[in-house]
Design a protein around this motif. Structure first.
Motif, mmCIF file in Angstrom:
data_model
loop_
_atom_site.group_PDB
_atom_site.id
_atom_site.type_symbol
_atom_site.label_atom_id
_atom_site.label_comp_id
_atom_site.label_asym_id
_atom_site.label_seq_id
_atom_site.Cartn_x
_atom_site.Cartn_y
_atom_site.Cartn_z
ATOM 1 N N LYS A 28 24.546 104.498 38.028
ATOM 2 C CA LYS A 28 23.362 103.647 37.862
ATOM 3 C C LYS A 28 23.622 102.654 36.750
ATOM 4 N N GLU A 29 23.074 101.452 36.914
ATOM 5 C CA GLU A 29 23.120 100.455 35.850
ATOM 6 C C GLU A 29 21.696 100.213 35.370
ATOM 7 N N ASP A 34 17.171 93.676 25.674
ATOM 8 C CA ASP A 34 18.185 93.148 24.767
ATOM 9 C C ASP A 34 19.116 94.277 24.324
ATOM 10 N N PHE A 35 20.049 93.951 23.449
ATOM 11 C CA PHE A 35 21.026 94.928 22.977
ATOM 12 C C PHE A 35 20.369 96.082 22.235
ATOM 13 N N HIS A 37 17.479 97.483 22.639
ATOM 14 C CA HIS A 37 16.898 98.446 23.572
ATOM 15 C C HIS A 37 17.989 99.228 24.321
ATOM 16 N N ALA A 38 19.064 98.550 24.685
ATOM 17 C CA ALA A 38 20.172 99.235 25.367
ATOM 18 C C ALA A 38 20.805 100.265 24.431
ATOM 19 N N PHE A 39 21.044 99.877 23.203
ATOM 20 C CA PHE A 39 21.638 100.797 22.240
ATOM 21 C C PHE A 39 20.676 101.923 21.907
ATOM 22 N N GLY A 40 19.388 101.601 21.826
ATOM 23 C CA GLY A 40 18.367 102.627 21.586
ATOM 24 C C GLY A 40 18.355 103.670 22.685
ATOM 25 N N PHE A 41 18.530 103.213 23.926
ATOM 26 C CA PHE A 41 18.611 104.126 25.068
ATOM 27 C C PHE A 41 19.782 105.089 24.891
ATOM 28 N N MET A 42 20.922 104.560 24.510
ATOM 29 C CA MET A 42 22.104 105.407 24.337
ATOM 30 C C MET A 42 21.909 106.385 23.178
ATOM 31 N N TYR A 62 25.906 94.130 26.033
ATOM 32 C CA TYR A 62 24.655 93.497 25.641
ATOM 33 C C TYR A 62 23.443 94.313 26.071
ATOM 34 N N ASN A 63 22.742 93.904 27.135
ATOM 35 C CA ASN A 63 21.493 94.578 27.500
ATOM 36 C C ASN A 63 21.655 95.545 28.673
ATOM 37 N N ARG A 64 22.875 95.834 29.054
ATOM 38 C CA ARG A 64 23.130 96.713 30.207
ATOM 39 C C ARG A 64 23.897 97.965 29.772
ATOM 40 N N VAL A 65 23.517 99.069 30.388
ATOM 41 C CA VAL A 65 24.253 100.316 30.207
ATOM 42 C C VAL A 65 24.579 100.843 31.603
#
Length: 96
Positions: A28-29, A34-35, A37-42, A62-65
């Motif tokens: 899944k992608e 933004d970055f 929020h993506a980093f916060g998710f991780m 950037y904004n994708r994981v």
């Protein structure tokens, strides 16, 4: 832990919106604002991941994981992967 049969995998995918199988892994992608929020998710996901002792293959730009899940010891996708996918989706909902 044994890997899912074809029908078990199909059933698991039916309960995992947005997930697919790519190269034998649950895939899944996630896209965030933004970055941060993506980093916060991780970072937030890492706590649950560590408790489960089941670690994803993931990649951030950037904004994708991008996440790939497989159970290496079982040689494929197992219930542990489906469980972790649900955990990741719950964390992502709070940040998207």
């Amino acid at each position: 832990m044994r890997k899912f049969s074809g029908s078990e995998l199909k059933d698991a995918l039916a309960s995992l919106p947005g997930w697919s199988v790519v190269d034998g892994k649950l895939h899944k992608e996630y896209k965030f604002a933004d970055f941060i929020h993506a980093f916060g998710f991780m970072a937030t996901s890492a706590l649950g991941i560590e408790k489960m002792n089941h670690h994803p293959e993931w990649f951030n730009v950037y904004n994708r994981v991008t996440v790939d899940l497989t159970t290496h010891d079982a040689g494929g996708i197992t219930s542990k992967d489906a469980e972790l996918a649900k955990v990741l989706d719950e964390v992502a909902k709070k940040l998207q």
